[in-house]
Design an enzyme around this catalytic site. Sequence first.
Site, PDB file in Angstrom:
ATOM      1  N   LYS A 146       6.303 -14.570  -3.244  1.00 45.80           N
ATOM      2  CA  LYS A 146       5.892 -13.417  -4.540  1.00 45.80           C
ATOM      3  C   LYS A 146       5.900 -12.229  -4.778  1.00 45.80           C
ATOM      4  O   LYS A 146       5.203 -11.818  -4.079  1.00 45.80           O
ATOM      5  CB  LYS A 146       4.635 -14.238  -5.001  1.00 45.80           C
ATOM      6  CG  LYS A 146       4.309 -14.076  -6.646  1.00 45.80           C
ATOM      7  CD  LYS A 146       3.142 -13.552  -7.125  1.00 45.80           C
ATOM      8  CE  LYS A 146       2.559 -12.265  -6.881  1.00 45.80           C
ATOM      9  NZ  LYS A 146       3.529 -11.159  -8.304  1.00 45.80           N
ATOM     10  N   CYS A 175       2.292   3.272   1.592  1.00 41.52           N
ATOM     11  CA  CYS A 175       1.367   3.098   2.426  1.00 41.52           C
ATOM     12  C   CYS A 175       1.239   4.589   2.830  1.00 41.52           C
ATOM     13  O   CYS A 175      -0.109   4.844   3.652  1.00 41.52           O
ATOM     14  CB  CYS A 175       1.246   2.262   2.919  1.00 41.52           C
ATOM     15  SG  CYS A 175       3.096   1.285   3.418  1.00 41.52           S
ATOM     16  N   GLU A 230      -7.236   6.305  -0.591  1.00 36.01           N
ATOM     17  CA  GLU A 230      -5.819   6.051  -1.298  1.00 36.01           C
ATOM     18  C   GLU A 230      -5.419   6.259  -2.117  1.00 36.01           C
ATOM     19  O   GLU A 230      -5.866   5.914  -3.601  1.00 36.01           O
ATOM     20  CB  GLU A 230      -5.300   4.851  -0.890  1.00 36.01           C
ATOM     21  CG  GLU A 230      -3.501   4.366  -0.799  1.00 36.01           C
ATOM     22  CD  GLU A 230      -4.004   2.983  -0.004  1.00 36.01           C
ATOM     23  OE1 GLU A 230      -3.902   2.189  -0.811  1.00 36.01           O
ATOM     24  OE2 GLU A 230      -2.688   3.097   0.356  1.00 36.01           O
ATOM     25  N   GLU A 238      -0.413  -5.629   5.778  1.00 36.00           N
ATOM     26  CA  GLU A 238      -0.026  -4.398   5.873  1.00 36.00           C
ATOM     27  C   GLU A 238      -0.868  -3.426   4.057  1.00 36.00           C
ATOM     28  O   GLU A 238       0.346  -4.097   3.174  1.00 36.00           O
ATOM     29  CB  GLU A 238       1.478  -5.465   5.675  1.00 36.00           C
ATOM     30  CG  GLU A 238       1.919  -5.180   7.068  1.00 36.00           C
ATOM     31  CD  GLU A 238       2.332  -4.601   7.839  1.00 36.00           C
ATOM     32  OE1 GLU A 238       2.061  -3.460   7.771  1.00 36.00           O
ATOM     33  OE2 GLU A 238       2.519  -4.849   8.807  1.00 36.00           O
TER      34      GLU A 238
HETATM   35  P1  NAD Z   1      -1.672  -4.968  -5.409  1.00 30.76           P
HETATM   36  O1  NAD Z   1      -2.624  -5.600  -4.374  1.00 30.76           O
HETATM   37  O2  NAD Z   1      -1.938  -5.066  -6.192  1.00 30.76           O
HETATM   38  O3  NAD Z   1      -0.543  -6.768  -5.297  1.00 30.76           O
HETATM   39  C1  NAD Z   1       0.295  -6.701  -3.917  1.00 30.76           C
HETATM   40  C2  NAD Z   1       1.034  -8.237  -4.556  1.00 30.76           C
HETATM   41  O4  NAD Z   1      -0.184  -9.399  -4.330  1.00 30.76           O
HETATM   42  C3  NAD Z   1       1.198  -8.183  -6.199  1.00 30.76           C
HETATM   43  O5  NAD Z   1       2.264  -8.895  -5.248  1.00 30.76           O
HETATM   44  C4  NAD Z   1       0.090  -8.899  -6.826  1.00 30.76           C
HETATM   45  O6  NAD Z   1       0.618  -9.798  -7.605  1.00 30.76           O
HETATM   46  C5  NAD Z   1      -0.035  -9.899  -5.669  1.00 30.76           C
HETATM   47  N1  NAD Z   1      -1.629 -10.135  -5.832  1.00 30.76           N
HETATM   48  C6  NAD Z   1      -2.194  -9.403  -6.716  1.00 30.76           C
HETATM   49  N2  NAD Z   1      -4.091 -10.018  -6.667  1.00 30.76           N
HETATM   50  C7  NAD Z   1      -3.112 -11.048  -5.832  1.00 30.76           C
HETATM   51  C8  NAD Z   1      -4.491 -12.381  -5.101  1.00 30.76           C
HETATM   52  N3  NAD Z   1      -5.586 -12.369  -6.321  1.00 30.76           N
HETATM   53  N4  NAD Z   1      -3.584 -13.890  -5.036  1.00 30.76           N
HETATM   54  C9  NAD Z   1      -2.849 -13.334  -4.489  1.00 30.76           C
HETATM   55  N5  NAD Z   1      -1.402 -12.387  -4.899  1.00 30.76           N
HETATM   56  C10 NAD Z   1      -2.289 -11.523  -5.257  1.00 30.76           C
HETATM   57  O7  NAD Z   1      -0.621  -3.753  -4.492  1.00 30.76           O
HETATM   58  P2  NAD Z   1      -0.096  -3.562  -5.268  1.00 30.76           P
HETATM   59  O8  NAD Z   1      -0.466  -1.654  -6.426  1.00 30.76           O
HETATM   60  O9  NAD Z   1       1.032  -4.228  -5.772  1.00 30.76           O
HETATM   61  O10 NAD Z   1       0.753  -2.415  -4.473  1.00 30.76           O
HETATM   62  C11 NAD Z   1       0.116  -1.330  -3.387  1.00 30.76           C
HETATM   63  C12 NAD Z   1      -0.709  -1.301  -2.046  1.00 30.76           C
HETATM   64  O11 NAD Z   1       0.357  -1.724  -1.199  1.00 30.76           O
HETATM   65  C13 NAD Z   1      -1.453  -0.068  -1.572  1.00 30.76           C
HETATM   66  O12 NAD Z   1      -2.870  -0.180  -1.015  1.00 30.76           O
HETATM   67  C14 NAD Z   1      -0.347   0.202  -0.574  1.00 30.76           C
HETATM   68  O13 NAD Z   1      -0.941   1.071   0.392  1.00 30.76           O
HETATM   69  C15 NAD Z   1       0.503  -1.232  -0.112  1.00 30.76           C
HETATM   70  N6  NAD Z   1       1.362  -1.198   0.655  1.00 30.76           N
HETATM   71  C16 NAD Z   1       0.715  -1.158   2.017  1.00 30.76           C
HETATM   72  C17 NAD Z   1       2.068  -1.678   2.254  1.00 30.76           C
HETATM   73  C18 NAD Z   1       2.057  -1.632   4.600  1.00 30.76           C
HETATM   74  O14 NAD Z   1       3.088  -2.222   5.305  1.00 30.76           O
HETATM   75  N7  NAD Z   1       1.051  -1.090   5.199  1.00 30.76           N
HETATM   76  C19 NAD Z   1       3.602  -1.028   2.563  1.00 30.76           C
HETATM   77  C20 NAD Z   1       3.649  -1.068   0.804  1.00 30.76           C
HETATM   78  C21 NAD Z   1       2.964  -0.648   0.040  1.00 30.76           C
END
Ligand code: NAD
Length: 504
Positions: free
Chosen positions: A191, A300, A398, A266
């Site tokens: 997803k 990130c 962050e 991650e």
């Molecule tokens: P997010 O956590 O809002 O969403 C990530 C994914 O989770 C999306 O597909 C979203 O639809 C899904 N999601 C949200 N709520 C959910 C739930 N209750 N159940 C299942 N899925 C759910 O993050 P974002 O805003 O899309 O991305 C930014 C974040 O990602 C930042 O915190 C960044 O640091 C992190 N990130 C980490 C890495 C890493 O490798 N450590 C890499 C890229 C991004």
Amino acid sequence: MVMAVLVAPKLLTGFAVRDFKMLINGEWVAALEGGVLERAAPSHGVTVSRYPEGTKADAERAIAAARQSFDAGGWVNKTGAERSNILLKAADLIESRAEELSLLDAIEAGKPISQVRGEIAGAVDIWRYAAALARDLHGESYNTLGDGTLGVVLREAIGVVSMITPWNFPFLIVSQKLPFALAAGCSCVVKPSELTSGSTLVLGEILIEAGIPAGVVNIITGTGADAGALLSTHADVDMVSFTGSTGVGRLIMANAAQGLKKVSLELGGKNPQIVFPDADLDAFIDAAVFGAYFNAGECCNAGSRLILHKDIADDVVSRIAALSKKVKLGDPLDPQTQVGAIISPQHLQKISTYISGASQAGATVVSGGGIVDFGAGHFMELTLLSDVTADMAVAREEVFGPVLSVLTFETAEEAIHIANSIDYGLSASVWSRDFDTCLTVGRKVRAGTIWMNTFMDGAPELPFGGYRQSGQGRELGRHAVEDFTETKTLNMHIGSRKTLWVCD
Ligand code: NAD
């Protein structure tokens, strides 16, 4: 306050809106409940993609397809060489559609096209690396347990894996998960973020063409709450691989705990860059500007926390401010652009609130701090904050935007203490010409990756992931494929039995 070279977005002409479907059991389908999500380009404000608004019902059928394909054994029972060949073909097809994929990620995420081209090339390399690991996945044998025993440890695919990905590196991040799970023999439900699903759906087309059997890769679209929630709770899912925010990661872990599923996370980062007076400052200043403003800071790994030795702080701050004025900010489709749009108006507001909060708490806005108004889209000035103290929210949380916070230190111990004083531990860098300093400090900073005299370099061979609230598990490297396996111990008796438990 001018803080970058502005490149106003040109009108989006000749770009056809794409209507996507989801991939379930080898078929392209709409959402069962019929909803559609529209994605407006964050740089231009006009609709560029439509995806099915998947719900729990769609997640249910995608999980069923993955389970059925795994249990039928068509993929997991192929030889490593057969799986490897299909992954290599996928890599070639990704390469041949690189421009289409780059355009989709650039327009849906607002990222500079020249940067995305690099991400897609990097993803191709990762798919090829994972293909090599598919042939090299092996367990262990113990021929040291005595004359009558042979121990063999098998590595078996863990089963059905759900993968949930964020919007900031849409194609690259799915490529850090999916090829490794496929190399291990797993079946998957993916997803992508509801903001940037396009390139992952194109990947679905590529995988079908490459020869992945129906049901082995299923891709559903929709919000986390509607399409994503079941992916961490359903009994037929064996493992959840999540990349996203720490808050959602915590929720996923709590949900998965009900079924005691394996979870790989991650998550976010607030990555310190520790700079000593003897560092190559020319190289560092460039790396600092890159580390803070690359991907508009929505990264990130962003080097968002500078920890500068007091003796060089004023000089470094003024040089960073001067260099950042030369960065080209604006139209993601202009090949010269280095920083694009912010993902959404809500996120732009959140970044602004961090800056005003820091300013009220006593930080100095050295450059930037405002919103760039091109008449459409959401853009943020490249912002540099000095006089930041370790207790401020902008130094601990962050921000996920182009905001660089500067803190200072006098001793190495103090720098290490500041670096380790927050909840995150994704990455860090140490800058000094003295390698003793780099190693001493680098070994004490608690983070999954430590760069020394460089920043944000990587390779498929090198594991990546976080300490503490930046996550658990590692992607890339050998660990990546092993993470999608279980080990099974075969304990074998050989020859005649010398002792029996019950004697006649
Ligand atoms: P997010 O956590 O809002 O969403 C990530 C994914 O989770 C999306 O597909 C979203 O639809 C899904 N999601 C949200 N709520 C959910 C739930 N209750 N159940 C299942 N899925 C759910 O993050 P974002 O805003 O899309 O991305 C930014 C974040 O990602 C930042 O915190 C960044 O640091 C992190 N990130 C980490 C890495 C890493 O490798 N450590 C890499 C890229 C991004």
